[in-house]
Scaffold this motif. Structure first.
Motif, PDB file in Angstrom:
ATOM      1  N   UNK A 150       0.843  -1.194   0.000  1.00 37.65           N
ATOM      2  CA  UNK A 150       0.000   0.000   0.000  1.00 37.65           C
ATOM      3  C   UNK A 150       0.880   1.246   0.000  1.00 37.65           C
ATOM      4  N   UNK A 151       0.245   2.376  -0.278  1.00 38.39           N
ATOM      5  CA  UNK A 151       0.896   3.675  -0.143  1.00 38.39           C
ATOM      6  C   UNK A 151       0.115   4.470   0.888  1.00 38.39           C
ATOM      7  N   UNK A 152       0.833   4.979   1.878  1.00 39.18           N
ATOM      8  CA  UNK A 152       0.238   5.826   2.913  1.00 39.18           C
ATOM      9  C   UNK A 152       0.529   7.273   2.549  1.00 39.18           C
ATOM     10  N   UNK A 153      -0.505   8.048   2.349  1.00 39.93           N
ATOM     11  CA  UNK A 153      -0.346   9.468   2.043  1.00 39.93           C
ATOM     12  C   UNK A 153      -0.686  10.272   3.289  1.00 39.93           C
ATOM     13  N   UNK A 154       0.300  10.962   3.829  1.00 39.61           N
ATOM     14  CA  UNK A 154       0.109  11.804   5.006  1.00 39.61           C
ATOM     15  C   UNK A 154       0.035  13.250   4.534  1.00 39.61           C
ATOM     16  N   UNK A 158      -3.140  17.284   8.349  1.00 41.99           N
ATOM     17  CA  UNK A 158      -3.315  16.295   9.431  1.00 41.99           C
ATOM     18  C   UNK A 158      -4.370  15.244   9.097  1.00 41.99           C
ATOM     19  N   UNK A 159      -4.329  14.774   7.873  1.00 42.45           N
ATOM     20  CA  UNK A 159      -5.186  13.663   7.476  1.00 42.45           C
ATOM     21  C   UNK A 159      -4.308  12.663   6.728  1.00 42.45           C
ATOM     22  N   UNK A 160      -4.847  11.482   6.493  1.00 44.03           N
ATOM     23  CA  UNK A 160      -4.089  10.474   5.773  1.00 44.03           C
ATOM     24  C   UNK A 160      -5.015   9.715   4.828  1.00 44.03           C
ATOM     25  N   UNK A 161      -4.400   8.990   3.899  1.00 44.30           N
ATOM     26  CA  UNK A 161      -5.149   8.184   2.954  1.00 44.30           C
ATOM     27  C   UNK A 161      -4.306   6.949   2.659  1.00 44.30           C
TER      28      UNK A 161
END
Length: 165
Positions: A150-154, A158-161
């Motif tokens: 997966x790819x974690x987008x920060x 102050x949110x993530x996807x």
């Protein structure tokens, strides 16, 4: 929006002309991102190279060592935040670790329920929220890992996807 981001004297600037093209919320997100990037540049954690890329200062990729652990993950800063790409195994390991942390937080929350003092009740509520958060993220990692990681987008807002690779 990228065409409205400018580099001047190795700092990032958001052209105010873009404000009329997007919602106030989107513009605010970009504006906060630019401010945070420039603060990291001021603190010498990031820099903008001669090609206009935002890069971390003194970055050295992980190198294997005897008995050491290295990762195949890759991360990069963008104008909206930071993206961390994990392999299938790294995603499974992180999901497992977060599940274990959520389970531990649940046990601690249960024990704190036996102590009827106000500070303990506050700590119990915090422990419950943290454990639920760990559990939710672990579930999302497992669900979105289709065998390719997966790819974690920060985001700087102050949110993530989490997205499947």
């Amino acid at each position: 929006m990228d065409k409205y981001l400018e580099v001047v004297d190795h700092k990032l600037y958001l052209n105010p002309a873009s404000k009329s093209l997007v919602t106030e919320s989107v513009y605010s997100t970009y504006e906060q991102g630019v401010l945070r990037i420039n603060k990291l540049i001021d603190n010498e954690a990031l820099k903008i190279d001669d090609s206009g890329n935002i890069v971390s200062v003194d970055y050295a990729p992980p190198t294997p060592s005897i008995g050491g652990i290295t990762t195949n993950s890759f991360g990069n800063f963008y104008n909206w935040g930071y993206a961390l790409t994990l392999t299938n195994q790294e995603t499974k390991d992180l999901s497992y670790a977060l599940t274990a942390a959520a389970t531990s937080a649940g046990a601690i929350t249960a024990v704190m329920g036996l102590i009827p003092t106000p500070p303990t009740k506050l700590a119990q509520a915090i422990s419950y929220i943290v454990g639920a958060g760990y559990g939710y993220i672990a579930s999302e990692l497992s669900y979105k890992n289709n065998g390719r990681g997966v790819t974690l987008n920060f985001h700087y807002a102050l949110s993530y996807q989490i997205t499947s690779n």
